[in-house]
Design a protein around this motif. Sequence first.
Motif, PDB file in Angstrom:
ATOM      1  N   PHE A  16     -15.908   5.252 -64.600  1.00 45.12           N
ATOM      2  CA  PHE A  16     -15.271   4.801 -63.360  1.00 45.12           C
ATOM      3  C   PHE A  16     -13.752   5.008 -63.390  1.00 45.12           C
ATOM      4  N   ALA A  17     -13.167   5.047 -64.580  1.00 43.22           N
ATOM      5  CA  ALA A  17     -11.706   5.054 -64.700  1.00 43.22           C
ATOM      6  C   ALA A  17     -11.058   6.264 -64.044  1.00 43.22           C
ATOM      7  N   PHE A  18     -11.787   7.380 -63.979  1.00 41.65           N
ATOM      8  CA  PHE A  18     -11.185   8.610 -63.473  1.00 41.65           C
ATOM      9  C   PHE A  18     -11.787   9.051 -62.139  1.00 41.65           C
ATOM     10  N   CYS A  19     -12.456   8.109 -61.450  1.00 47.19           N
ATOM     11  CA  CYS A  19     -12.986   8.418 -60.121  1.00 47.19           C
ATOM     12  C   CYS A  19     -11.873   8.281 -59.079  1.00 47.19           C
ATOM     13  N   GLU A  20     -12.155   8.703 -57.866  1.00 50.72           N
ATOM     14  CA  GLU A  20     -11.127   8.752 -56.829  1.00 50.72           C
ATOM     15  C   GLU A  20     -10.548   7.377 -56.504  1.00 50.72           C
ATOM     16  N   GLU A  21     -11.350   6.325 -56.597  1.00 53.50           N
ATOM     17  CA  GLU A  21     -10.876   4.995 -56.197  1.00 53.50           C
ATOM     18  C   GLU A  21     -10.119   4.260 -57.296  1.00 53.50           C
ATOM     19  N   SER A  22     -10.129   4.766 -58.512  1.00 54.72           N
ATOM     20  CA  SER A  22      -9.424   4.055 -59.579  1.00 54.72           C
ATOM     21  C   SER A  22      -7.921   4.152 -59.368  1.00 54.72           C
ATOM     22  N   GLY A  23      -7.185   3.234 -60.005  1.00 60.14           N
ATOM     23  CA  GLY A  23      -5.743   3.177 -59.806  1.00 60.14           C
ATOM     24  C   GLY A  23      -4.940   4.145 -60.650  1.00 60.14           C
ATOM     25  N   ILE A  24      -5.576   4.891 -61.537  1.00 59.02           N
ATOM     26  CA  ILE A  24      -4.843   5.834 -62.387  1.00 59.02           C
ATOM     27  C   ILE A  24      -4.211   6.927 -61.527  1.00 59.02           C
ATOM     28  N   ARG A  25      -3.004   7.341 -61.910  1.00 55.90           N
ATOM     29  CA  ARG A  25      -2.294   8.392 -61.182  1.00 55.90           C
ATOM     30  C   ARG A  25      -3.158   9.640 -61.037  1.00 55.90           C
ATOM     31  N   ASP A  39      -2.382  12.791 -61.013  1.00 56.08           N
ATOM     32  CA  ASP A  39      -2.124  13.882 -61.953  1.00 56.08           C
ATOM     33  C   ASP A  39      -2.779  13.612 -63.303  1.00 56.08           C
ATOM     34  N   LEU A  40      -2.815  12.352 -63.719  1.00 55.13           N
ATOM     35  CA  LEU A  40      -3.473  12.017 -64.975  1.00 55.13           C
ATOM     36  C   LEU A  40      -4.982  12.203 -64.870  1.00 55.13           C
ATOM     37  N   LYS A  41      -5.553  11.821 -63.727  1.00 52.85           N
ATOM     38  CA  LYS A  41      -6.992  12.053 -63.529  1.00 52.85           C
ATOM     39  C   LYS A  41      -7.314  13.539 -63.631  1.00 52.85           C
ATOM     40  N   ARG A  42      -6.505  14.364 -62.965  1.00 46.00           N
ATOM     41  CA  ARG A  42      -6.756  15.813 -62.995  1.00 46.00           C
ATOM     42  C   ARG A  42      -6.663  16.347 -64.417  1.00 46.00           C
ATOM     43  N   ASP A  43      -5.653  15.883 -65.171  1.00 53.49           N
ATOM     44  CA  ASP A  43      -5.497  16.347 -66.549  1.00 53.49           C
ATOM     45  C   ASP A  43      -6.714  15.977 -67.395  1.00 53.49           C
ATOM     46  N   VAL A  44      -7.216  14.766 -67.203  1.00 55.35           N
ATOM     47  CA  VAL A  44      -8.364  14.322 -67.995  1.00 55.35           C
ATOM     48  C   VAL A  44      -9.615  15.109 -67.620  1.00 55.35           C
ATOM     49  N   ILE A  45      -9.850  15.294 -66.327  1.00 54.79           N
ATOM     50  CA  ILE A  45     -11.043  16.033 -65.900  1.00 54.79           C
ATOM     51  C   ILE A  45     -10.984  17.481 -66.383  1.00 54.79           C
ATOM     52  N   ILE A  73      -0.415   3.785 -63.486  1.00 58.01           N
ATOM     53  CA  ILE A  73      -0.832   3.572 -62.093  1.00 58.01           C
ATOM     54  C   ILE A  73       0.292   3.888 -61.106  1.00 58.01           C
ATOM     55  N   GLY A  74       1.278   4.670 -61.559  1.00 54.18           N
ATOM     56  CA  GLY A  74       2.335   5.112 -60.659  1.00 54.18           C
ATOM     57  C   GLY A  74       3.416   4.089 -60.406  1.00 54.18           C
ATOM     58  N   MET A  75       3.586   3.143 -61.320  1.00 58.30           N
ATOM     59  CA  MET A  75       4.611   2.110 -61.161  1.00 58.30           C
ATOM     60  C   MET A  75       5.529   2.067 -62.369  1.00 58.30           C
TER      61      MET A  75
END
Length: 496
Positions: free
Chosen positions: A331-340, A342-348, A445-447
Motif C-alpha cells: 500500500f505504501a507506494f500506491c497512488e493514495e499513499s502520502g509518499i512523494r 518522485d519517490l514512488k516512481r523511483d521505487v516502482i 511526504i513532501g514536507m
Amino acid sequence: MANCEKTREIGREGKSRFKPTMKFPQIIQGGMGAGVSGWRLVHAVSSRGHIGVVSGIALDLILARRLQLGDPGGHMQRALAAFPDQSVSRRIIDRYYIAGGKPSDQPFAAKPVVGDKLSRKLEEMLVAANFAEVFLAKEGHDGMVGINYLNEIQAPLLPSLYGAMLAGVDIVIVGAGIPVEIPKILDGLFRCETVDLKLHVREVESGHAHRISFNPKNMFAGACPPLRHPLFFPIVSSVTLANLLVKRCEGQVDGFIIEGPSAGGHNAPPRGHTKLSPEGEPVYGPRDVIDLAAIESLGRPFWLAGSYGSPKKLAHALAVGAAGIQAGTIFAFCEESGIREDLKRDVIKGCQGGTMRIFTDPVASPTGFPFKVLAIPGTLSDSDLYAKRRRQCDLGYLREVYERPDGTLGWRCPAEDPEQYVRKGGTIDDTVGRKCLCNGLMANIGMAQTRSDNTEELPLVTCGDDLSGILQVLSSGKISYTAADVVDFLLACNET
C-alpha cells in the motif's frame, strides 16, 4: 486453498468487545510512517470494507504544515469545521494557515516540541489534528478506520487518543513497546475522566514514578461530547508479550497484530543476545518464530503481518486460524499513499529493474529498535549524504526522557548533535549511526524543512523486506496502481 471472502467469522471466547461470531475484514492496511498512511489512503481502503489505518505519528506537525502549504483542496479546514469546539479550530487556522501556501524557499514555521508538560495550545493541536485525520478517513462511508501509535512516543499520546476518539475511530493499534496501560486509558477517555501514563524515564535516581496526565474536560466549556469506545489491537512479536498483555492490562485486549521481523518500519529486536550478519543486520532465529497455535488459544482474533502482502499469504493466514493479514509495503507506494510521487516512481522503477535493496539498520532509529531503510539515491540511506547533514533535533518525537540529578526531567535524542547529547548525560556510543527519522519521514511526504543555508532535509524511506507484490499488482504497461488495485489483488487468492 482457503476462500478469500471479504470477512471471516471467528468463533472464539474471551474477554473482548467482539462477539464470538462477529465478522472481521480480512485486510488491515498497515499504519505506516508519518503521513504515509494518511486519510486518503485509509479512506480508499475502509470504503472498500476493509480496515484502513491512519498513522498517528506527528499529526500535529502534519496539520500545521498542510495549513502552511495553503491547505490544498481545503480538506484540513473542512475537518476542523467539524471539530466540536470551533474556537480551537479558529485558533489553529489563524496560527498556521497561509492562503496560497508559503513561498517554496521559506522554512515552515516552528511548532512547539512535545514534552512532559503540554501547554493548552499544544493539547488543542494534538486533539484537533488526530480528530481531523480520522474524520477525513471516515467521511462518507461506514467502514472501519483504525489509528496506529508507537508506544515509545509517549508525550503526545493521551490527547492524540482523545482526538481520534472524538472522530469515532474504530480501532487503536499500538506497537514498538509494551502498551499495557492503553486499555485503561481508553476506558477513562470514554468516560471523560482524567487519564495518566507512566513515562519510561532513563537514569531514575529519585525512585519517583514520573507520569503525564490529560483531562478531557479541559477541552470543552460544557459537557464532553459522547464517544465511541474503540477496540484495542496491540502489535506483538511474541507469545510472551501477547500473554502478558492479556493478563496485565486493566481493560480489554480485543485482538492482535502478529508482526514478524520482515515488516517495514521499526522491528522488535531478536530475542536473546543480538547477533549481526556480515552485512550488519540483526539475525533472527528460531526463538523469533511465533507459535500461532498459542496465539489462537488466547481467544482473540489476530492478523499476520510481515511479508503477508499477497493472495497466497492471505490464504495461508486464514488456513492457520488468523482473521486475515496486515499489509503495509504494497500500500505504501500506491497512488493514495502520502509518499512523494518522485519517490514512488523511483521505487516502482527500481522494483521493475530489480535494483531495490532494504537494510535492517540496528542503530538508525533513536528508539533503539531495528529500523528498515530502503536504499534510494538522494536520500539519507546514502552514507555520504547522511554524513553531510548537520545533526539537530528540532521536532523531538523520538526523544528519550531522563531524570536530572535534581529530580526534574530532561529530554534528549541520540540523533541530535552528539556533544549536546553527552552534555545531557547520554553516552557518545549511543549516538553512533543514529538518523533523524522525524525530519526524514516528513521529507518523505513532501514536507521537508528548509534550513538557513537553503538546503532541504532529505527523505528516509522505510518498507518491508518483500517488494514483490508491487510488480504483481501493477497492470501491464502501467507505472502506478491504486489502493483498490491492491485490495482486489489480495483477495484474488490465486497462486502467484
